[in-house]
Design an enzyme around this catalytic site. Structure first.
Site: not given
Ligand code: AMP
Ligand code: ZN
Length: 115
Positions: A7, A30, A46, A93, A100
């Site tokens: 968000c 990512d 959200h 995980g 997303h």
């Molecule tokens: P998940 O495990 O499916 O919740 O994936 C979260 C993803 O968000 C991970 O692959 C992180 O590397 C990515 N992530 C976390 N913070 C950021 C950020 N500020 N910008 C880009 N990607 C992010």
């Molecule tokens: Zn959010």
């Protein structure tokens, strides 16, 4: 509740590499890529996870899948192939509790990337 990092990104309060944006979705690169091409397609709204959607979100979820198709083309991985991953819940995980999906692709054997 802790502020949601996605968000915060959507609100433009921290910088991120935005690849695509429309009224319903944002695609960012990512921060810690697990493939040569790794983007996150997130809902602007959200929603904690896929487990929190209902029948009323059917059209929205259909649009999300069509957006994957469009983004894969824009990224140049539609032909070579790509994976779509949605983590749901801590045990899977999921780290960011804002709906997303991961779009991963661009592997090239000669570059030593393993699918
Ligand atoms: P998940 O495990 O499916 O919740 O994936 C979260 C993803 O968000 C991970 O692959 C992180 O590397 C990515 N992530 C976390 N913070 C950021 C950020 N500020 N910008 C880009 N990607 C992010
Ligand atoms: Zn959010």
């Amino acid at each position: 509740m802790d502020p949601c990092i996605f968000c915060i990104i959507i609100n433009g309060e921290i910088a991120s590499k935005i690849f695509y944006q429309d009224e319903d979705f944002i695609v960012i690169h990512d921060i810690s890529p697990k493939a040569p091409v790794h983007v996150l397609l997130m809902s602007v709204k959200h929603i904690e996870s896929l487990q929190n959607v209902t029948e009323e979100d059917s059209e929205f979820l259909g649009k999300m899948m069509i957006t994957v198709n469009k983004i894969a083309r824009k990224l140049g991985i539609a032909e070579s192939g790509y994976k779509v991953v949605i983590n749901n819940g801590k045990g899977s995980g999921q780290m960011v509790f804002h709906l997303h999906l991961h779009i991963l692709g661009g592997w090239k054997k000669e570059a030593g990337w393993k699918v």
